[in-house]
Design a protein around this motif. Structure first.
Motif, PDB file in Angstrom:
ATOM      1  N   VAL A 172       0.853  -1.206   0.000  1.00  0.00           N
ATOM      2  CA  VAL A 172       0.000   0.000   0.000  1.00  0.00           C
ATOM      3  C   VAL A 172       0.876   1.239   0.000  1.00  0.00           C
ATOM      4  O   VAL A 172       0.635   2.206  -0.741  1.00  0.00           O
ATOM      5  N   LEU A 173       1.934   1.205   0.820  1.00  0.00           N
ATOM      6  CA  LEU A 173       2.818   2.370   0.900  1.00  0.00           C
ATOM      7  C   LEU A 173       3.505   2.609  -0.427  1.00  0.00           C
ATOM      8  O   LEU A 173       3.672   3.768  -0.841  1.00  0.00           O
ATOM      9  N   ALA A 174       3.884   1.535  -1.109  1.00  0.00           N
ATOM     10  CA  ALA A 174       4.495   1.716  -2.426  1.00  0.00           C
ATOM     11  C   ALA A 174       3.505   2.384  -3.376  1.00  0.00           C
ATOM     12  O   ALA A 174       3.869   3.306  -4.120  1.00  0.00           O
ATOM     13  N   GLY A 175       2.235   1.925  -3.333  1.00  0.00           N
ATOM     14  CA  GLY A 175       1.229   2.527  -4.208  1.00  0.00           C
ATOM     15  C   GLY A 175       0.995   3.987  -3.887  1.00  0.00           C
ATOM     16  O   GLY A 175       0.956   4.843  -4.776  1.00  0.00           O
ATOM     17  N   VAL A 176       0.851   4.285  -2.607  1.00  0.00           N
ATOM     18  CA  VAL A 176       0.595   5.673  -2.216  1.00  0.00           C
ATOM     19  C   VAL A 176       1.810   6.552  -2.537  1.00  0.00           C
ATOM     20  O   VAL A 176       1.668   7.690  -2.994  1.00  0.00           O
ATOM     21  N   GLY A 177       3.012   5.993  -2.332  1.00  0.00           N
ATOM     22  CA  GLY A 177       4.209   6.748  -2.688  1.00  0.00           C
ATOM     23  C   GLY A 177       4.247   7.061  -4.181  1.00  0.00           C
ATOM     24  O   GLY A 177       4.596   8.172  -4.588  1.00  0.00           O
ATOM     25  N   GLY A 178       3.841   6.078  -5.006  1.00  0.00           N
ATOM     26  CA  GLY A 178       3.768   6.326  -6.444  1.00  0.00           C
ATOM     27  C   GLY A 178       2.769   7.414  -6.778  1.00  0.00           C
ATOM     28  O   GLY A 178       3.021   8.282  -7.620  1.00  0.00           O
ATOM     29  N   LEU A 179       1.618   7.391  -6.088  1.00  0.00           N
ATOM     30  CA  LEU A 179       0.616   8.440  -6.329  1.00  0.00           C
ATOM     31  C   LEU A 179       1.165   9.807  -5.920  1.00  0.00           C
ATOM     32  O   LEU A 179       0.897  10.810  -6.585  1.00  0.00           O
ATOM     33  N   PHE A 180       1.935   9.840  -4.819  1.00  0.00           N
ATOM     34  CA  PHE A 180       2.561  11.100  -4.414  1.00  0.00           C
ATOM     35  C   PHE A 180       3.449  11.638  -5.529  1.00  0.00           C
ATOM     36  O   PHE A 180       3.449  12.846  -5.799  1.00  0.00           O
ATOM     37  N   LEU A 181       4.188  10.741  -6.185  1.00  0.00           N
ATOM     38  CA  LEU A 181       5.034  11.186  -7.301  1.00  0.00           C
ATOM     39  C   LEU A 181       4.184  11.801  -8.402  1.00  0.00           C
ATOM     40  O   LEU A 181       4.516  12.843  -8.956  1.00  0.00           O
ATOM     41  N   PHE A 182       3.051  11.151  -8.731  1.00  0.00           N
ATOM     42  CA  PHE A 182       2.190  11.685  -9.780  1.00  0.00           C
ATOM     43  C   PHE A 182       1.609  13.029  -9.393  1.00  0.00           C
ATOM     44  O   PHE A 182       1.349  13.867 -10.239  1.00  0.00           O
ATOM     45  N   TYR A 183       1.389  13.229  -8.090  1.00  0.00           N
ATOM     46  CA  TYR A 183       0.747  14.459  -7.660  1.00  0.00           C
ATOM     47  C   TYR A 183       1.756  15.539  -7.276  1.00  0.00           C
ATOM     48  O   TYR A 183       1.451  16.424  -6.491  1.00  0.00           O
ATOM     49  N   GLY A 184       2.955  15.426  -7.799  1.00  0.00           N
ATOM     50  CA  GLY A 184       3.907  16.521  -7.623  1.00  0.00           C
ATOM     51  C   GLY A 184       4.502  16.613  -6.239  1.00  0.00           C
ATOM     52  O   GLY A 184       4.869  17.700  -5.805  1.00  0.00           O
ATOM     53  N   ALA A 185       4.571  15.489  -5.523  1.00  0.00           N
ATOM     54  CA  ALA A 185       5.201  15.513  -4.202  1.00  0.00           C
ATOM     55  C   ALA A 185       6.342  14.502  -4.222  1.00  0.00           C
ATOM     56  O   ALA A 185       6.268  13.457  -3.591  1.00  0.00           O
ATOM     57  N   GLN A 186       7.366  14.828  -4.974  1.00  0.00           N
ATOM     58  CA  GLN A 186       8.460  13.866  -5.152  1.00  0.00           C
ATOM     59  C   GLN A 186       9.115  13.510  -3.830  1.00  0.00           C
ATOM     60  O   GLN A 186       9.360  12.344  -3.530  1.00  0.00           O
ATOM     61  N   PHE A 187       9.395  14.549  -3.045  1.00  0.00           N
ATOM     62  CA  PHE A 187      10.082  14.287  -1.772  1.00  0.00           C
ATOM     63  C   PHE A 187       9.250  13.380  -0.883  1.00  0.00           C
ATOM     64  O   PHE A 187       9.753  12.410  -0.312  1.00  0.00           O
ATOM     65  N   LEU A 188       7.930  13.671  -0.805  1.00  0.00           N
ATOM     66  CA  LEU A 188       7.087  12.877   0.089  1.00  0.00           C
ATOM     67  C   LEU A 188       6.943  11.452  -0.417  1.00  0.00           C
ATOM     68  O   LEU A 188       6.854  10.512   0.374  1.00  0.00           O
ATOM     69  N   GLY A 189       6.922  11.290  -1.749  1.00  0.00           N
ATOM     70  CA  GLY A 189       6.839   9.936  -2.301  1.00  0.00           C
ATOM     71  C   GLY A 189       8.007   9.084  -1.857  1.00  0.00           C
ATOM     72  O   GLY A 189       7.835   7.960  -1.371  1.00  0.00           O
ATOM     73  N   ILE A 190       9.201   9.645  -1.997  1.00  0.00           N
ATOM     74  CA  ILE A 190      10.394   8.890  -1.589  1.00  0.00           C
ATOM     75  C   ILE A 190      10.402   8.711  -0.078  1.00  0.00           C
ATOM     76  O   ILE A 190      10.741   7.643   0.440  1.00  0.00           O
ATOM     77  N   ALA A 191      10.013   9.789   0.650  1.00  0.00           N
ATOM     78  CA  ALA A 191      10.051   9.706   2.120  1.00  0.00           C
ATOM     79  C   ALA A 191       9.074   8.658   2.627  1.00  0.00           C
ATOM     80  O   ALA A 191       9.380   7.934   3.577  1.00  0.00           O
ATOM     81  N   THR A 192       7.905   8.572   1.971  1.00  0.00           N
ATOM     82  CA  THR A 192       6.940   7.558   2.411  1.00  0.00           C
ATOM     83  C   THR A 192       7.513   6.164   2.271  1.00  0.00           C
ATOM     84  O   THR A 192       7.444   5.349   3.190  1.00  0.00           O
ATOM     85  N   VAL A 193       8.100   5.900   1.099  1.00  0.00           N
ATOM     86  CA  VAL A 193       8.640   4.554   0.887  1.00  0.00           C
ATOM     87  C   VAL A 193       9.817   4.300   1.821  1.00  0.00           C
ATOM     88  O   VAL A 193       9.929   3.243   2.445  1.00  0.00           O
ATOM     89  N   ALA A 194      10.692   5.323   1.978  1.00  0.00           N
ATOM     90  CA  ALA A 194      11.895   5.097   2.782  1.00  0.00           C
ATOM     91  C   ALA A 194      11.573   5.023   4.265  1.00  0.00           C
ATOM     92  O   ALA A 194      12.015   4.105   4.959  1.00  0.00           O
ATOM     93  N   VAL A 195      10.784   6.000   4.757  1.00  0.00           N
ATOM     94  CA  VAL A 195      10.537   6.057   6.197  1.00  0.00           C
ATOM     95  C   VAL A 195       9.502   5.029   6.616  1.00  0.00           C
ATOM     96  O   VAL A 195       9.710   4.251   7.548  1.00  0.00           O
TER      97      VAL A 195
END
Lengths: 149, 276
Positions: free
Chosen positions: B117-140
């Protein structure tokens, strides 16, 4: 995709994630899985915030998500310690083990049926290996011998 | 002419089917209510304690897919073509993983599905212009928090599955739980379908000159500086508190036994199989 369609798509996915987390919290009995479901609800909220942030071109939504992540880390640290201590006291991760904290007037929850196969899987007999080498001395002063780690 | 296109022209397109269903079932509210009942009933059968048969689990899964798909079809205007196919794919990864997470009776697999789920949501963050948060979600999240969960699961439940993971609450509480959660979803969908955009929304760019993280950091450490400091204090306090609680020594096992007797764990010892 237009900006507004993108926003509504994110809101739909966020609502579904939030609702599924709520279902999991109500339905599951393992304390750790219940906690994971709360984190799932947080993910839904974060997604909605990021989508709004994109629609308005403002940073505030993303900032809020940053703080959600840091607070969630704190929350996970504290809650996992609490869960571990609860588990040590009651001997199990089952949340129903703490139902004695309920109100006087509420009837106790009793498991209707424990399926046979569930008990059988839990009481599985593990194979005993033939002993090899010198048998180590058992400490008699150690009262807490754990059968498993 | 390619026979595929001859065949494809006979199939009514999505809009026609949607209009037909719309006519048949009346307004949005009635459809959402029906989809809610459908999804809740499917989940009720699918979650641990519902049913164990393979075929009935499959049927329950189909019902859940139908209900959730119906809800999405009602509320989601995003077309399924072009680049949005990727957005749809990522969203489906998140939603399907979430469903499998709450229906999986093995807690380890639940945690792994949550990482999906986190991978999916992180991918959606990337699509929605939140690159940092996408990576942070997956990493943290997936990299640190879920792994911590797995460690605690190994500490607390080393013997694998327990009977309460295969059972849930009673029949009706379980259905009510499913219905409440899905009704929450339906309510949120209904509200979000009525949002109208404010016409003069300033569409400022969140990534000027492609320097998203630089702008993010500038914003974080200027406008939200005090909040950053507070978050740092909170993290330190949580760390100290966690260590203090985890290393707390109770005087031997007697304290635990006394507490167990005081609170009373008759339910556990009588119903569950003992692991000692």
């Amino acid at each position: 995709m237009s900006e507004f369609q993108a926003l509504q798509h994110a809101l739909v996915i966020a609502a579904i994630l939030f609702g599924l987390g709520l279902v999991g919290f109500f339905v599951r009995r393992n304390m750790i899985v219940m906690f994971l479901c709360v984190e799932l609800m947080l993910q839904g909220v974060s997604l909605a915030l990021v989508a709004w942030s994109r629609l308005y071109g403002q940073w505030d939504g993303q900032m809020l998500v940053t703080f959600i992540i840091s607070v969630a880390a704190c929350e996970a640290a504290i809650a996992l310690v609490l869960v571990l201590m609860l588990c040590q006291y009651s001997g199990s991760l089952d949340i129903a083990g703490w139902q004695n904290l309920r109100e006087e007037s509420v009837r106790p929850f009793v498991d209707q049926e424990v399926p046979e196969e569930a008990i059988r899987a839990d009481q599985k007999e593990w194979p005993i290996l033939t002993p090899a080498g010198i048998e180590p001395k058992k400490s008699t002063e150690e009262p807490l011998h754990r059968s498993h780690v | 002419m390619n026979p595929f296109w001859l065949f494809a022209s006979v199939i009514p397109d999505f809009e026609t089917i949607k209009a037909f269903v719309w006519e048949w079932f009346g307004g949005t509210e009635r459809q959402l209510a029906l989809a809610t009942v459908l999804t809740a009933t499917g989940l009720w059968k699918w979650v641990p304690g519902g049913t164990t048969g393979r075929v009935s689990r499959m049927v329950a899964g189909l019902v859940v897919a139908l209900g959730l798909g119906w809800m999405i079809a009602i509320a989601d205007p995003l077309p399924l073509r072009g680049t949005t196919i990727l957005v749809w794919l990522t969203s489906l990864i998140a939603v399907i993983s979430a469903v499998l997470m709450i229906t999986e009776s093995r807690p380890f697999y639940s945690a792994i599905w949550f990482a999906m789920v986190l991978a999916g949501v992180g991918g959606l963050f990337l699509f929605y212009g939140a690159q940092f948060l996408g990576i942070a979600t997956v990493a943290v999240y997936a990299g640190a928090i879920v792994v911590t969960f797995l460690f605690v699961l190994m500490l607390a439940q080393p013997h694998g599955q327990a009977y309460f993971d295969r059972l849930s609450w009673g029949t009706w509480p379980r259905w009510l739980g499913c219905a409440t959660g899905i009704a929450m979803t339906a309510t949120l969908l209904w509200v979000s379908a009525e949002i109208t955009p404010i016409a003069s929304a300033p569409a400022s760019d969140l990534a000027p000159d492609g320097e998203h993280v630089a702008a993010f950091g500038a914003q974080l450490f200027s406008k939200h500086l005090i909040a950053v400091e507070l978050a740092g204090i909170l993290l330190t306090a949580a760390l100290v508190g966690a260590v203090a609680m985890a290393t707390q020594r109770t005087p031997g096992q007697t304290m635990n036994r006394q507490l167990q007797r005081a609170v009373g764990f008759s339910n556990l010892s009588s119903k569950g199989p003992s692991h000692e």
